[in-house]
Motif scaffolding. Structure first.
Motif, mmCIF file in Angstrom:
data_model
loop_
_atom_site.group_PDB
_atom_site.id
_atom_site.type_symbol
_atom_site.label_atom_id
_atom_site.label_comp_id
_atom_site.label_asym_id
_atom_site.label_seq_id
_atom_site.Cartn_x
_atom_site.Cartn_y
_atom_site.Cartn_z
ATOM 1 N N TRP A 218 0.822 -1.212 0.000
ATOM 2 C CA TRP A 218 0.000 0.000 0.000
ATOM 3 C C TRP A 218 0.850 1.253 0.000
ATOM 4 C CZ3 TRP A 218 -3.406 -2.248 4.433
ATOM 5 C CH2 TRP A 218 -4.309 -3.177 3.896
ATOM 6 N N LYS A 219 1.952 1.255 0.739
ATOM 7 C CA LYS A 219 2.834 2.426 0.744
ATOM 8 C C LYS A 219 3.374 2.679 -0.659
ATOM 9 C CE LYS A 219 6.724 4.652 3.005
ATOM 10 N NZ LYS A 219 6.145 5.950 2.721
ATOM 11 N N GLY A 220 3.815 1.611 -1.309
ATOM 12 C CA GLY A 220 4.326 1.749 -2.669
ATOM 13 C C GLY A 220 3.272 2.253 -3.638
ATOM 14 N N GLU A 221 2.061 1.717 -3.537
ATOM 15 C CA GLU A 221 0.972 2.163 -4.417
ATOM 16 C C GLU A 221 0.598 3.614 -4.150
ATOM 17 O OE1 GLU A 221 -1.974 -1.538 -5.525
ATOM 18 O OE2 GLU A 221 -2.306 -0.533 -3.603
ATOM 19 N N GLU A 222 0.341 3.904 -2.877
ATOM 20 C CA GLU A 222 -0.194 5.217 -2.525
ATOM 21 C C GLU A 222 0.804 6.343 -2.744
ATOM 22 O OE1 GLU A 222 -1.888 5.095 1.399
ATOM 23 O OE2 GLU A 222 -3.123 3.345 0.892
ATOM 24 N N ASP A 223 2.076 6.106 -2.437
ATOM 25 C CA ASP A 223 3.091 7.152 -2.605
ATOM 26 C C ASP A 223 3.532 7.294 -4.057
ATOM 27 O OD1 ASP A 223 2.923 7.422 0.126
ATOM 28 O OD2 ASP A 223 4.915 6.595 0.541
ATOM 29 N N GLY A 224 3.234 6.300 -4.874
ATOM 30 C CA GLY A 224 3.678 6.314 -6.262
ATOM 31 C C GLY A 224 2.526 6.415 -7.246
ATOM 32 N N LEU A 225 2.094 5.260 -7.730
ATOM 33 C CA LEU A 225 1.068 5.205 -8.777
ATOM 34 C C LEU A 225 -0.188 5.993 -8.399
ATOM 35 C CD1 LEU A 225 0.460 3.833 -11.545
ATOM 36 C CD2 LEU A 225 -0.654 2.028 -10.244
ATOM 37 N N PHE A 226 -0.686 5.788 -7.187
ATOM 38 C CA PHE A 226 -1.899 6.490 -6.767
ATOM 39 C C PHE A 226 -1.660 7.993 -6.716
ATOM 40 C CE2 PHE A 226 -4.301 3.011 -4.166
ATOM 41 C CZ PHE A 226 -4.172 2.116 -5.209
ATOM 42 N N ALA A 227 -0.500 8.401 -6.211
ATOM 43 C CA ALA A 227 -0.212 9.834 -6.083
ATOM 44 C C ALA A 227 -0.204 10.523 -7.437
ATOM 45 C CB ALA A 227 1.123 10.041 -5.365
ATOM 46 N N VAL A 228 0.447 9.907 -8.414
ATOM 47 C CA VAL A 228 0.505 10.573 -9.724
ATOM 48 C C VAL A 228 -0.821 10.495 -10.459
ATOM 49 C CG1 VAL A 228 3.006 10.382 -9.968
ATOM 50 C CG2 VAL A 228 1.569 8.587 -10.908
ATOM 51 N N MET A 229 -1.531 9.387 -10.320
ATOM 52 C CA MET A 229 -2.810 9.265 -11.035
ATOM 53 C C MET A 229 -3.912 10.104 -10.385
ATOM 54 S SD MET A 229 -2.997 5.378 -12.456
ATOM 55 C CE MET A 229 -4.372 5.754 -13.551
ATOM 56 N N SER A 230 -3.824 10.332 -9.093
ATOM 57 C CA SER A 230 -4.885 11.089 -8.423
ATOM 58 C C SER A 230 -4.842 12.578 -8.744
ATOM 59 C CB SER A 230 -4.841 10.872 -6.913
ATOM 60 O OG SER A 230 -3.667 11.420 -6.368
ATOM 61 N N THR A 231 -3.784 13.038 -9.408
ATOM 62 C CA THR A 231 -3.756 14.441 -9.829
ATOM 63 C C THR A 231 -4.723 14.682 -10.982
ATOM 64 O OG1 THR A 231 -1.912 14.105 -11.359
ATOM 65 C CG2 THR A 231 -1.359 14.736 -9.075
ATOM 66 N N ASP A 232 -5.156 13.614 -11.629
ATOM 67 C CA ASP A 232 -6.137 13.707 -12.708
ATOM 68 C C ASP A 232 -7.533 13.581 -12.094
ATOM 69 O OD1 ASP A 232 -7.951 13.116 -14.815
ATOM 70 O OD2 ASP A 232 -6.350 12.238 -16.013
#
Length: 157
Positions: free
Chosen positions: A57-71
């Motif tokens: 979850w840390k890897g997802e949330e700090d990475g993929l989720f963080a960049v995709m959630s800007t959209d």
């Protein structure tokens, strides 16, 4: 689970999916242990699952989720996924599989986890193929590496 878009060939997505498989395999083993009365084994598997999930979850949330959630198109979807992470983390941190109530909740949580994983693997991961830039992928990989210090996964240069 989807196999048509090619996202499974992306090294980072491959790592996320491998972690999903590790966790769902441990969950299945834990449920079978509970069914046979082997509560200590189930509790040990729960601990393993929790450790894998926290790093995942840390890897997802700090990475993929963080960049995709800007959209704005993806933000609500990702917010819901994060809320599911938080809910499961809260339960796992206190779960005691010697109590019937927690065993019942664990069974339901594992069913919910399968649905959660499908939302990622069949929805978010394929969308990442078109949503992320090279810099976004590099950021996402670095976040995953930070959550997994022993990783050999390296961002593209």
């Amino acid at each position: 689970m989807c196999h048509y878009c090619g996202c499974r060939q992306i090294p980072l997505i491959k790592e996320f999916i491998a972690e999903h498989e590790t966790v769902t395999n441990a969950a299945g083993d834990a449920l079978r242990a509970l069914d046979t009365g082997d509560v200590p084994r189930a509790q040990a598997l729960l601990s393993t699952m929790t450790a894998v999930l926290l790093a995942h979850w840390k890897g997802e949330e700090d990475g993929l989720f963080a960049v995709m959630s800007t959209d704005p198109e993806y933000a609500p979807y990702i917010e819901a996924l994060i809320a599911e992470h938080r809910g499961l983390a809260a339960f796992l941190s206190r779960a005691d599989l010697t109590t019937p109530a927690d065993v019942h909740t664990f069974r339901q949580a594992m069913d919910d986890l399968h649905h959660h994983i499908a939302k990622e693997e069949d929805g978010l991961f394929p969308a990442s193929l078109t949503a992320l830039t090279g810099d976004d992928w590099n950021h996402s990989i670095k976040a995953w590496q930070s959550a997994h210090p022993q990783s050999e996964l390296h961002p593209a240069g």
